[in-house]
Design a protein around this motif. Structure first.
Motif, PDB file in Angstrom:
ATOM      1  N   VAL A 110       0.809  -1.228   0.000  1.00  0.00           N
ATOM      2  CA  VAL A 110       0.000   0.000   0.000  1.00  0.00           C
ATOM      3  C   VAL A 110       0.837   1.271   0.000  1.00  0.00           C
ATOM      4  O   VAL A 110       0.283   2.370  -0.018  1.00  0.00           O
ATOM      5  CB  VAL A 110      -0.999   0.043   1.193  1.00  0.00           C
ATOM      6  N   GLU A 111       2.160   1.139  -0.006  1.00  0.00           N
ATOM      7  CA  GLU A 111       3.033   2.311   0.127  1.00  0.00           C
ATOM      8  C   GLU A 111       2.880   3.274  -1.046  1.00  0.00           C
ATOM      9  O   GLU A 111       2.909   2.899  -2.207  1.00  0.00           O
ATOM     10  CB  GLU A 111       4.497   1.879   0.246  1.00  0.00           C
ATOM     11  N   SER A 112       2.670   4.518  -0.680  1.00  0.00           N
ATOM     12  CA  SER A 112       2.642   5.662  -1.592  1.00  0.00           C
ATOM     13  C   SER A 112       2.764   6.893  -0.702  1.00  0.00           C
ATOM     14  O   SER A 112       2.509   6.816   0.500  1.00  0.00           O
ATOM     15  CB  SER A 112       1.347   5.695  -2.405  1.00  0.00           C
ATOM     16  N   PRO A 113       3.144   8.035  -1.273  1.00  0.00           N
ATOM     17  CA  PRO A 113       3.308   9.226  -0.431  1.00  0.00           C
ATOM     18  C   PRO A 113       1.987   9.675   0.211  1.00  0.00           C
ATOM     19  O   PRO A 113       0.948   9.677  -0.448  1.00  0.00           O
ATOM     20  CB  PRO A 113       3.807  10.289  -1.409  1.00  0.00           C
ATOM     21  N   GLY A 114       2.057  10.026   1.491  1.00  0.00           N
ATOM     22  CA  GLY A 114       0.912  10.594   2.208  1.00  0.00           C
ATOM     23  C   GLY A 114      -0.121   9.565   2.635  1.00  0.00           C
ATOM     24  O   GLY A 114       0.044   8.363   2.467  1.00  0.00           O
ATOM     25  N   ASN A 115      -1.213  10.055   3.227  1.00  0.00           N
ATOM     26  CA  ASN A 115      -2.367   9.246   3.658  1.00  0.00           C
ATOM     27  C   ASN A 115      -1.995   8.117   4.616  1.00  0.00           C
ATOM     28  O   ASN A 115      -2.491   7.000   4.488  1.00  0.00           O
ATOM     29  CB  ASN A 115      -3.127   8.677   2.460  1.00  0.00           C
ATOM     30  N   GLY A 116      -1.129   8.416   5.585  1.00  0.00           N
ATOM     31  CA  GLY A 116      -0.658   7.395   6.513  1.00  0.00           C
ATOM     32  C   GLY A 116      -1.758   6.677   7.270  1.00  0.00           C
ATOM     33  O   GLY A 116      -1.739   5.448   7.371  1.00  0.00           O
ATOM     34  N   ALA A 117      -2.731   7.418   7.783  1.00  0.00           N
ATOM     35  CA  ALA A 117      -3.805   6.796   8.563  1.00  0.00           C
ATOM     36  C   ALA A 117      -4.648   5.869   7.695  1.00  0.00           C
ATOM     37  O   ALA A 117      -5.031   4.776   8.124  1.00  0.00           O
ATOM     38  CB  ALA A 117      -4.679   7.871   9.205  1.00  0.00           C
ATOM     39  N   GLU A 118      -4.902   6.288   6.480  1.00  0.00           N
ATOM     40  CA  GLU A 118      -5.694   5.462   5.554  1.00  0.00           C
ATOM     41  C   GLU A 118      -4.931   4.180   5.194  1.00  0.00           C
ATOM     42  O   GLU A 118      -5.513   3.092   5.155  1.00  0.00           O
ATOM     43  CB  GLU A 118      -6.004   6.259   4.289  1.00  0.00           C
ATOM     44  N   LYS A 119      -3.638   4.311   4.946  1.00  0.00           N
ATOM     45  CA  LYS A 119      -2.824   3.143   4.626  1.00  0.00           C
ATOM     46  C   LYS A 119      -2.766   2.189   5.812  1.00  0.00           C
ATOM     47  O   LYS A 119      -2.837   0.969   5.637  1.00  0.00           O
ATOM     48  CB  LYS A 119      -1.407   3.566   4.213  1.00  0.00           C
ATOM     49  N   LYS A 120      -2.666   2.734   7.014  1.00  0.00           N
ATOM     50  CA  LYS A 120      -2.625   1.893   8.212  1.00  0.00           C
ATOM     51  C   LYS A 120      -3.913   1.084   8.341  1.00  0.00           C
ATOM     52  O   LYS A 120      -3.879  -0.111   8.627  1.00  0.00           O
ATOM     53  CB  LYS A 120      -2.423   2.747   9.460  1.00  0.00           C
ATOM     54  N   GLU A 121      -5.035   1.716   8.093  1.00  0.00           N
ATOM     55  CA  GLU A 121      -6.318   1.006   8.171  1.00  0.00           C
ATOM     56  C   GLU A 121      -6.412  -0.079   7.107  1.00  0.00           C
ATOM     57  O   GLU A 121      -6.948  -1.161   7.361  1.00  0.00           O
ATOM     58  CB  GLU A 121      -7.494   1.983   8.062  1.00  0.00           C
ATOM     59  N   LYS A 122      -5.891   0.196   5.921  1.00  0.00           N
ATOM     60  CA  LYS A 122      -5.879  -0.827   4.865  1.00  0.00           C
ATOM     61  C   LYS A 122      -5.045  -2.025   5.288  1.00  0.00           C
ATOM     62  O   LYS A 122      -5.452  -3.173   5.092  1.00  0.00           O
ATOM     63  CB  LYS A 122      -5.326  -0.253   3.558  1.00  0.00           C
ATOM     64  N   VAL A 123      -3.872  -1.762   5.860  1.00  0.00           N
ATOM     65  CA  VAL A 123      -2.997  -2.842   6.305  1.00  0.00           C
ATOM     66  C   VAL A 123      -3.685  -3.643   7.407  1.00  0.00           C
ATOM     67  O   VAL A 123      -3.656  -4.885   7.394  1.00  0.00           O
ATOM     68  CB  VAL A 123      -1.624  -2.307   6.770  1.00  0.00           C
ATOM     69  N   LYS A 124      -4.308  -2.966   8.356  1.00  0.00           N
ATOM     70  CA  LYS A 124      -5.013  -3.662   9.433  1.00  0.00           C
ATOM     71  C   LYS A 124      -6.096  -4.570   8.871  1.00  0.00           C
ATOM     72  O   LYS A 124      -6.238  -5.721   9.287  1.00  0.00           O
ATOM     73  CB  LYS A 124      -5.617  -2.652  10.422  1.00  0.00           C
ATOM     74  N   GLN A 125      -6.852  -4.083   7.896  1.00  0.00           N
ATOM     75  CA  GLN A 125      -7.918  -4.893   7.318  1.00  0.00           C
ATOM     76  C   GLN A 125      -7.348  -6.069   6.540  1.00  0.00           C
ATOM     77  O   GLN A 125      -7.880  -7.178   6.595  1.00  0.00           O
ATOM     78  CB  GLN A 125      -8.822  -4.043   6.410  1.00  0.00           C
ATOM     79  N   MET A 126      -6.254  -5.855   5.834  1.00  0.00           N
ATOM     80  CA  MET A 126      -5.616  -6.943   5.100  1.00  0.00           C
ATOM     81  C   MET A 126      -5.135  -8.037   6.053  1.00  0.00           C
ATOM     82  O   MET A 126      -5.279  -9.228   5.769  1.00  0.00           O
ATOM     83  CB  MET A 126      -4.446  -6.409   4.267  1.00  0.00           C
ATOM     84  N   ILE A 127      -4.582  -7.622   7.188  1.00  0.00           N
ATOM     85  CA  ILE A 127      -4.126  -8.586   8.201  1.00  0.00           C
ATOM     86  C   ILE A 127      -5.310  -9.400   8.703  1.00  0.00           C
ATOM     87  O   ILE A 127      -5.256 -10.633   8.769  1.00  0.00           O
ATOM     88  CB  ILE A 127      -3.454  -7.866   9.394  1.00  0.00           C
ATOM     89  N   LYS A 128      -6.377  -8.720   9.054  1.00  0.00           N
ATOM     90  CA  LYS A 128      -7.558  -9.405   9.584  1.00  0.00           C
ATOM     91  C   LYS A 128      -8.160 -10.352   8.548  1.00  0.00           C
ATOM     92  O   LYS A 128      -8.642 -11.434   8.893  1.00  0.00           O
ATOM     93  CB  LYS A 128      -8.588  -8.393  10.062  1.00  0.00           C
ATOM     94  N   ASP A 129      -8.126  -9.962   7.283  1.00  0.00           N
ATOM     95  CA  ASP A 129      -8.649 -10.824   6.219  1.00  0.00           C
ATOM     96  C   ASP A 129      -7.745 -12.037   5.983  1.00  0.00           C
ATOM     97  O   ASP A 129      -8.224 -13.105   5.616  1.00  0.00           O
ATOM     98  CB  ASP A 129      -8.795 -10.050   4.910  1.00  0.00           C
ATOM     99  N   ALA A 130      -6.444 -11.861   6.181  1.00  0.00           N
ATOM    100  CA  ALA A 130      -5.480 -12.930   5.897  1.00  0.00           C
ATOM    101  C   ALA A 130      -5.409 -13.979   7.007  1.00  0.00           C
ATOM    102  O   ALA A 130      -5.118 -15.145   6.729  1.00  0.00           O
ATOM    103  CB  ALA A 130      -4.094 -12.334   5.680  1.00  0.00           C
TER     104      ALA A 130
END
Length: 80
Positions: free
Chosen positions: A18-38
């Motif tokens: 998910v790495e790209s410049p900016g939007n840290g909080a949004e990226k963190k939530e995406k990673v959390k959801q991906m972890i929970k899904d995996a």
């Protein structure tokens, strides 16, 4: 401890995805959801609020190390 190692590995992969410049909080939530899904439900029978806390801390730590090392080195290689 093996579970934490696996969790850190997943966070590293998903954070890189998910790495790209900016939007840290949004990226963190995406990673959390991906972890929970995996992860199968039976592997993380833990209070959801506590699990979110663990994920928040581990994601911040992993991203901090990636920012200081891997991603910085990768950008130098890609820019050449």
């Amino acid at each position: 401890m093996d579970f934490i190692r696996q969790l850190i590995s997943l966070i590293t992969v998903f954070a890189s995805y998910v790495e790209s410049p900016g939007n840290g909080a949004e990226k963190k939530e995406k990673v959390k959801q991906m972890i929970k899904d995996a992860l199968p439900d039976e592997e993380w029978k833990i209070d959801p609020k506590f699990f979110d806390f663990i994920l928040d801390v581990l994601i911040d730590l992993v991203v901090m190390f990636l920012n200081r090392g891997l991603w910085k080195t990768a950008m130098k290689v890609l820019v050449k």
